[in-house]
Scaffold this motif. Structure first.
Motif, PDB file in Angstrom:
ATOM      1  N   ASN A 225     -11.738 -37.528 -24.219  1.00  0.00           N
ATOM      2  CA  ASN A 225     -11.062 -38.483 -23.347  1.00  0.00           C
ATOM      3  C   ASN A 225     -12.106 -39.412 -22.722  1.00  0.00           C
ATOM      4  N   ILE A 226     -11.751 -40.691 -22.554  1.00  0.00           N
ATOM      5  CA  ILE A 226     -12.721 -41.683 -22.082  1.00  0.00           C
ATOM      6  C   ILE A 226     -12.151 -42.472 -20.901  1.00  0.00           C
ATOM      7  N   PRO A 227     -12.568 -42.179 -19.678  1.00  0.00           N
ATOM      8  CA  PRO A 227     -12.159 -43.012 -18.544  1.00  0.00           C
ATOM      9  C   PRO A 227     -12.681 -44.443 -18.694  1.00  0.00           C
ATOM     10  N   GLY A 228     -11.963 -45.374 -18.056  1.00  0.00           N
ATOM     11  CA  GLY A 228     -12.373 -46.774 -18.108  1.00  0.00           C
ATOM     12  C   GLY A 228     -11.652 -47.574 -19.171  1.00  0.00           C
ATOM     13  N   TYR A 229     -10.854 -46.905 -20.000  1.00  0.00           N
ATOM     14  CA  TYR A 229     -10.063 -47.555 -21.047  1.00  0.00           C
ATOM     15  C   TYR A 229      -8.584 -47.280 -20.809  1.00  0.00           C
ATOM     16  N   PRO A 230      -7.703 -48.164 -21.281  1.00  0.00           N
ATOM     17  CA  PRO A 230      -6.268 -47.962 -21.063  1.00  0.00           C
ATOM     18  C   PRO A 230      -5.804 -46.579 -21.515  1.00  0.00           C
TER      19      PRO A 230
ATOM     20  N   GLY B  69     -12.172 -41.460 -29.459  1.00  0.00           N
ATOM     21  CA  GLY B  69     -11.880 -41.366 -28.047  1.00  0.00           C
ATOM     22  C   GLY B  69     -10.417 -41.651 -27.772  1.00  0.00           C
ATOM     23  N   ILE B  70      -9.926 -41.154 -26.637  1.00  0.00           N
ATOM     24  CA  ILE B  70      -8.600 -41.505 -26.139  1.00  0.00           C
ATOM     25  C   ILE B  70      -8.768 -41.940 -24.687  1.00  0.00           C
ATOM     26  N   GLY B  71      -8.315 -43.164 -24.387  1.00  0.00           N
ATOM     27  CA  GLY B  71      -8.475 -43.688 -23.040  1.00  0.00           C
ATOM     28  C   GLY B  71      -7.784 -42.825 -21.995  1.00  0.00           C
ATOM     29  N   SER B  72      -8.480 -42.605 -20.870  1.00  0.00           N
ATOM     30  CA  SER B  72      -7.949 -41.778 -19.779  1.00  0.00           C
ATOM     31  C   SER B  72      -7.351 -42.618 -18.654  1.00  0.00           C
ATOM     32  N   GLY B  73      -7.499 -43.950 -18.762  1.00  0.00           N
ATOM     33  CA  GLY B  73      -7.031 -44.831 -17.699  1.00  0.00           C
ATOM     34  C   GLY B  73      -8.178 -45.687 -17.188  1.00  0.00           C
ATOM     35  N   GLN B  74      -7.898 -46.944 -16.969  1.00  0.00           N
ATOM     36  CA  GLN B  74      -8.964 -47.874 -16.593  1.00  0.00           C
ATOM     37  C   GLN B  74      -9.563 -47.583 -15.224  1.00  0.00           C
ATOM     38  N   SER B  75      -8.788 -47.005 -14.320  1.00  0.00           N
ATOM     39  CA  SER B  75      -9.302 -46.690 -12.982  1.00  0.00           C
ATOM     40  C   SER B  75      -9.464 -45.192 -12.769  1.00  0.00           C
TER      41      SER B  75
ATOM     42  N   GLY C 201     -17.928 -23.739  -7.413  1.00  0.00           N
ATOM     43  CA  GLY C 201     -19.047 -24.380  -8.075  1.00  0.00           C
ATOM     44  C   GLY C 201     -18.894 -24.585  -9.562  1.00  0.00           C
ATOM     45  N   VAL C 202     -17.718 -24.300 -10.106  1.00  0.00           N
ATOM     46  CA  VAL C 202     -17.456 -24.453 -11.541  1.00  0.00           C
ATOM     47  C   VAL C 202     -16.138 -25.192 -11.709  1.00  0.00           C
ATOM     48  N   ALA C 203     -16.108 -26.218 -12.561  1.00  0.00           N
ATOM     49  CA  ALA C 203     -14.868 -26.974 -12.739  1.00  0.00           C
ATOM     50  C   ALA C 203     -14.852 -27.724 -14.064  1.00  0.00           C
ATOM     51  N   HIS C 204     -13.638 -27.969 -14.561  1.00  0.00           N
ATOM     52  CA  HIS C 204     -13.443 -28.776 -15.773  1.00  0.00           C
ATOM     53  C   HIS C 204     -13.421 -30.251 -15.363  1.00  0.00           C
ATOM     54  N   LEU C 205     -14.603 -30.821 -15.210  1.00  0.00           N
ATOM     55  CA  LEU C 205     -14.725 -32.210 -14.769  1.00  0.00           C
ATOM     56  C   LEU C 205     -15.134 -33.135 -15.908  1.00  0.00           C
ATOM     57  N   CYS C 206     -14.972 -32.643 -17.144  1.00  0.00           N
ATOM     58  CA  CYS C 206     -15.232 -33.465 -18.324  1.00  0.00           C
ATOM     59  C   CYS C 206     -13.999 -33.515 -19.225  1.00  0.00           C
ATOM     60  N   GLY C 207     -12.986 -32.710 -18.891  1.00  0.00           N
ATOM     61  CA  GLY C 207     -11.743 -32.749 -19.642  1.00  0.00           C
ATOM     62  C   GLY C 207     -11.635 -31.775 -20.786  1.00  0.00           C
TER      63      GLY C 207
END
Length: 379
Positions: free
Chosen positions: A156-161, A339-345, A89-95
């Motif tokens: 880190n920012i998902p959705g960006y290269p 921010g640093i892009g985490s990948g577009q997908s 129930g605990v996880a690093h899901l935000c980076g």
């Protein structure tokens, strides 16, 4: 810096996450990886379970802070990788594991390349997710004694290269807070509702009014948003007209003055409605995050560092709607957040299958080095 070793450490942090206020194991692992002897001074218990590593230069100069967040989320991870969270129930899901690992790698670099002038502090901050960590750090005696001139951090920012540096002048991330309203009337038999005070109508009116306030964008200077996240009326009792009602909304705004205005309007509407319906009312603000505002001087340093590093970058037109307690620091310290892009997908933040992309660890460390070279002339 051994990138393979740094990636392994990031995965270690991912496997052993700690919730906000429970990051003692995370802090211990960070301290072991960096080594207490690496910095000139190491302070623990910063804002809770936080750590502060201080590197001193030979000459007087700027005092620069780099900040990483270390807490995890109360979400069950569904990934199947070998370094999956071992805490149910605990996880690093935000980076935050990646943010911490990048700065741990930077710490090892600073151990061999000290600042020529001024001081550099690396802050591993707890309790970002609840908005309490930065507030506690600002009250810590060791952090106060450091007297920062600059502070920098990233997300880190998902959705960006992947690896693209994301820059934004002014507001980078929105202010937010939770507004909790509780209405208290008087129970009665459901057959005789007129003998009691049922808050149902008042609850509905508040919901309608709040929706109208947030949709009137012309009343504000920038984006505002009000999201109703919880509503409750009494209990499931068919024979009883209830006395209790509750409504909770999350308020967001890119500008702090808009946030103050939105909060005042929303609260006053709820209080006036309760009074009109002869209901008692209790209210509270929960998890307040100020807007993260980038300062011009710090942005100039950041922009120069990006240019000198030759990193791919992009200037954002709008602030992010999510909030970051880094804004607590920039209310009083010259700072910049990027921010640093985490990948577009890449899976989005807080998704149960999210995992920090290790490919961007080297990018983060490289940019930290460039910032430190500009502010403190590394040896």
């Amino acid at each position: 810096m051994d990138l393979k070793e740094l990636i392994a450490f990031r995965k270690e942090l991912h496997s052993w996450p700690g919730l906000s206020g429970q990051e003692d194991e995370t802090a211990s692992r960070i301290l072991r990886f960096i080594g207490a002897e690496t910095a000139d001074h190491v302070y623990s218990g910063i804002g809770g379970h936080g750590l502060l590593f201080v590197f001193e230069g030979k000459e007087k100069g700027p005092h620069t802070v780099f900040r990483a967040d270390i807490d995890a989320l109360p979400i069950q991870e569904i990934s199947k990788h070998e370094h999956k969270s071992r805490i149910p129930g605990v996880a690093h899901l935000c980076g935050h594991d990646g943010h911490s690992a990048a700065m741990a790698g930077f710490a090892r670099f600073l151990g061999k390349h000290r600042p020529e002038k001024g001081k550099i502090a690396l802050l591993f901050q707890p309790a970002e997710e609840t908005g309490q960590g930065a507030l506690a750090v600002m009250e810590n005696q060791h952090f106060k004694a450091f007297k920062p001139d600059f502070i920098f951090g990233f997300h880190n920012i998902p959705g960006y290269p992947k690896g693209k540096i994301l820059l934004k002048n002014g507001s980078f991330a929105a202010a937010s807070c939770g507004l909790n309203i509780e209405l208290n009337g008087k129970t009665s038999h459901a057959a005789y509702p007129e003998a009691g005070l049922n808050p149902a109508v008042a609850l509905a009116e508040i919901i309608q009014s709040w929706t109208g306030i947030a949709s009137a964008q012309n009343d504000f200077l920038d984006m505002v948003l009000l999201t109703i996240v919880h509503a409750r009326l009494g209990e499931k009792a068919l024979g009883t007209s209830p006395a209790y009602g509750q409504i909770i909304a999350t308020l967001r705004a890119n500008r702090q003055d808009d946030m103050d205005k939105l909060t005042e309007k929303s609260l006053n509407t709820a209080l006036e409605t309760a009074k009109r319906h002869k209901l008692e009312v209790n209210y509270g603000m929960e998890e307040p995050f100020p807007a993260t505002i980038n300062h011009d001087d710090a942005m100039k340093v950041l922009q120069d560092a990006v240019q000198e590093s030759g990193l791919d970058h992009e200037y954002l037109m709008e602030a992010f709607r999510w909030s970051e307690d880094f804004g607590v620091y920039t209310k009083g310290i010259n700072g910049a957040f990027f921010g640093i892009g985490s990948g577009q997908s890449h899976p989005v933040l807080h998704n149960p299958d999210y995992d920090f992309p290790d490919d961007i660890l080297a990018t983060a460390v490289a940019l930290y080095k460039s910032i430190a070279l500009i502010t403190n002339n590394l040896r």
